[in-house]
Design a protein around this motif. Sequence first.
Motif, short mmCIF file in Angstrom:
data_model
loop_
_atom_site.label_atom_id
_atom_site.label_comp_id
_atom_site.label_asym_id
_atom_site.label_seq_id
_atom_site.Cartn_x
_atom_site.Cartn_y
_atom_site.Cartn_z
N VAL A 49 -1.62 0.22 1.45
CA VAL A 49 -1.27 0.29 -0.01
C VAL A 49 -2.43 0.02 -0.58
N ILE A 94 -3.48 5.21 -7.83
CA ILE A 94 -2.15 5.31 -7.95
C ILE A 94 -1.17 6.00 -7.11
N TYR A 98 1.55 4.42 -4.50
CA TYR A 98 2.61 4.97 -4.40
C TYR A 98 3.31 5.08 -3.19
N TYR A 99 2.12 6.85 -2.57
CA TYR A 99 2.78 6.79 -1.25
C TYR A 99 2.62 6.40 -0.03
N LEU A 101 3.14 3.05 0.19
CA LEU A 101 5.12 2.10 -0.66
C LEU A 101 5.69 2.56 0.41
N THR A 107 7.44 11.51 -1.15
CA THR A 107 6.56 10.58 -2.13
C THR A 107 4.63 11.19 -1.90
N TRP A 110 2.28 12.59 -4.58
CA TRP A 110 2.00 11.82 -5.55
C TRP A 110 0.31 10.98 -4.83
#
Length: 137
Positions: A49, A94, A98-99, A101, A107, A110
């Motif tokens: 991340v 971002i 997010y992916y 995580l 996901t 994104w």
Amino acid sequence: MFKIKSTITLVLIISIIFVWNLPPIAQDTHYHLFADKRTILDIPNFWNVLSNLPFLFVGLAGLYGLLRSKKIQLMDEQKTASVLFFFAVAWVAIGSGYYHLWPDNSTLLWDRLPMTVAFMALFSIVLSEFVSTRFSK
């Protein structure tokens, strides 16, 4: 000339209809298995991340340079594509964060969408530099 354009348009339309009717292609679930799975500070896949932060810094620095600096001079035709490129680079941080995580097929969009926008903006910039400024609009 008209016949060539209409043939290309027809092939494009048929191709879009064909691809649109294909079933979705799921990413192999092994793709989401990363080497570092540590949770640090309650953040799963912590280093995966955090490794996206440089994209945020580069994107914001590029936007700042384009929009605020008086040293960077671009033609109006190229400025839009350049702003979009650096915005998308910041957006990568971002989306990819997010992916990473919760890495799974739902996901993954994104992670890839901001990269696709950045690549197309960069492609537009390259075309406008070497072919014609019309391609950067």
